[in-house]
Design an enzyme around this catalytic site. Structure first.
Site, PDB file in Angstrom:
ATOM      1  N   CYS A 220      -4.670  -3.713   1.049  1.00 19.54           N
ATOM      2  CA  CYS A 220      -4.821  -3.412   1.793  1.00 19.54           C
ATOM      3  C   CYS A 220      -5.225  -3.327   2.955  1.00 19.54           C
ATOM      4  CB  CYS A 220      -6.623  -4.435   0.913  1.00 19.54           C
ATOM      5  SG  CYS A 220      -8.137  -4.877   2.322  1.00 19.54           S
ATOM      6  N   GLY A 222      -3.911  -0.682   3.052  1.00  9.13           N
ATOM      7  CA  GLY A 222      -3.544   0.915   2.622  1.00  9.13           C
ATOM      8  C   GLY A 222      -2.387   1.779   3.397  1.00  9.13           C
ATOM      9  N   GLY A 223      -1.942   1.134   4.323  1.00  7.72           N
ATOM     10  CA  GLY A 223      -1.326   1.372   5.421  1.00  7.72           C
ATOM     11  C   GLY A 223       0.262   1.901   4.777  1.00  7.72           C
ATOM     12  N   ASP A 239      -4.247  -5.238  -4.051  1.00 13.75           N
ATOM     13  CA  ASP A 239      -4.819  -6.474  -3.088  1.00 13.75           C
ATOM     14  C   ASP A 239      -6.387  -6.557  -3.379  1.00 13.75           C
ATOM     15  OD1 ASP A 239      -6.060  -7.026  -0.757  1.00 13.75           O
ATOM     16  OD2 ASP A 239      -4.271  -6.550   0.430  1.00 13.75           O
ATOM     17  N   ASP A 259      -3.259 -10.780  -8.106  1.00 10.14           N
ATOM     18  CA  ASP A 259      -2.572 -12.341  -7.570  1.00 10.14           C
ATOM     19  C   ASP A 259      -1.374 -11.094  -7.221  1.00 10.14           C
ATOM     20  OD1 ASP A 259      -1.358 -14.020  -6.416  1.00 10.14           O
ATOM     21  OD2 ASP A 259      -1.753 -15.518  -7.295  1.00 10.14           O
ATOM     22  N   LYS A 305       7.759 -13.024   7.151  1.00 12.16           N
ATOM     23  CA  LYS A 305       6.584 -13.192   9.185  1.00 12.16           C
ATOM     24  C   LYS A 305       7.466 -14.482   9.126  1.00 12.16           C
ATOM     25  CE  LYS A 305       3.560 -10.279   7.192  1.00 12.16           C
ATOM     26  NZ  LYS A 305       3.037  -8.563   8.333  1.00 12.16           N
TER      27      LYS A 305
END
Length: 357
Positions: A220, A222-223, A239, A259, A305
């Site tokens: 989400c 959708g990039g 998502d 998930d 990250k």
């Protein structure tokens, strides 16, 4: 030469300093770097004269995650006069090998970006003067060394060289991409840059064909899905949020609310696994490696990250996790880079060697 200048994103100087010290020591080049927060560059000081050039020849540039570009320093430029900056630069280059390209660069930070216009305008007369002295070839190429003039301001900086086969091919190591208007988010540029950087033209042609299958975990809006769809790949977008309506209208996207850590793809294996989930890096590294080890995906591009104060250490931990998972399967290819379009994350490409050719 005893110094190497490396560029990075502002705020990542300490991570780059630790990385270059670690990687240099692995090939027997020892030295130190004192990072300046927010400067967007690091100077690595070798203990032994000549080691700077040995470093940029012997250490594979692609192994560096936080470096955008590097060059070995031949001379420092200090207090150049406004009326004649070219003469001291020419003098500093006299003992360098002939080069076939010149770049005049600046630090990509908030303070020094004002140098961009000056560097662009200064490049033309400097290039002409260098060609007149035989320091540059008549035509630009990428076979001989590249001459770097790095300006901290209009009076001070450094001169040095890099080797095109072992450095970034982009100006200042920055891949500038145009945001596609049809993409639902700017995160799409991360995946586009990763595809361009990690894959050869031949690989891009072979691995992105209409009818292939991919999975986007944490899709989400959708990039990243957009990049796969634009290449004809059918995507399972995983998502709990909503996926862009225009992407759904292509008929190539199946939105599954599930998930990402429990989902198993159908069909299996898929050609591509991509992931930009906001999760702990160790969990994502484990998940990506497990998909490949279990034969669920042929290759993956994903983000980690990293925690702000332990980025390099966290990356090293993730490498150990991936190696532990894939050691029983066979050799693998892993590439990682802090991309221009990344922020606090780094992007990795992973494939088992038998599936990466």
């Amino acid at each position: 030469m005893k110094q190497v200048i490396l560029y990075c994103r502002a705020g990542f100087e300490a991570d780059l300093a630790l990385e270059i010290q670690t990687r240099a020591a692995e090939i027997g080049v020892f030295g130190y770097a004192v990072p300046v927060e927010g400067s967007a560059w690091v100077k690595f000081e070798c203990y032994t004269d000549g080691d700077a050039e040995r470093l940029i020849k012997s250490l594979a540039f692609e192994k560096l995650v936080f470096a955008r570009q590097w060059f070995a320093v031949a001379a420092e430029l200090e207090n150049m006069l406004t009326k004649d900056r070219i003469s001291p630069i020419l003098a500093a280059c006299q003992d360098l090998p002939q080069c076939d390209a010149l770049v005049v660069e600046y630090a990509d930070n908030d303070q020094d970006r004002e140098m961009a216009t000056f560097c662009r305008k200064f490049t033309v007369p400097l290039r002409q003067a260098m060609r007149g002295k035989g320091l540059l070839t008549a035509k630009e190429g990428h076979k001989l060394p590249t001459l770097h003039v790095f300006l901290q301001d209009s009076a001070n900086g450094f001169v040095g060289i890099s080797y095109p086969a072992n450095a970034s091919g982009d100006y200042m190591g920055i891949s500038r991409l145009k945001f596609p208007s049809a993409a639902p988010s700017r995160s799409t540029l991360k995946l586009e840059e990763a595809i361009n950087l990690f894959l050869s033209e031949k690989q891009r042609e072979q691995w992105f064909k209409p009818g292939m299958h991919g999975v986007d975990l944490g899709a989400c809006p959708g990039g990243w899905t957009y990049q796969l769809v634009s290449r004809g790949v059918k995507v399972q977008a995983i998502d709990n949020g909503m996926i862009d309506e225009n992407l759904m209208a292509t008929g190539l996207v199946k939105h599954i609310q599930a998930d990402g850590f429990k989902y198993k793809p159908q069909p299996c294996p898929v050609d591509w696994l991509v992931c930009d989930m906001i999760e702990r890096p160790d969990r994502v590294a484990q998940l990506m490696a497990q998909w490949l080890a279990d034969g669920w995906a042929k290759r993956a591009i994903f983000n980690l990250k990293l925690p702000m104060k332990k980025r390099f250490a966290s990356y090293q931990q993730c490498l150990e996790i991936i190696d532990l998972v894939l050691a029983r399967v066979g050799s693998y290819t892993l590439k990682a880079r802090h991309l221009y379009h990344d922020r606090e994350e780094i992007t990795l490409f992973l494939a088992l060697d038998g599936k990466a050719t």
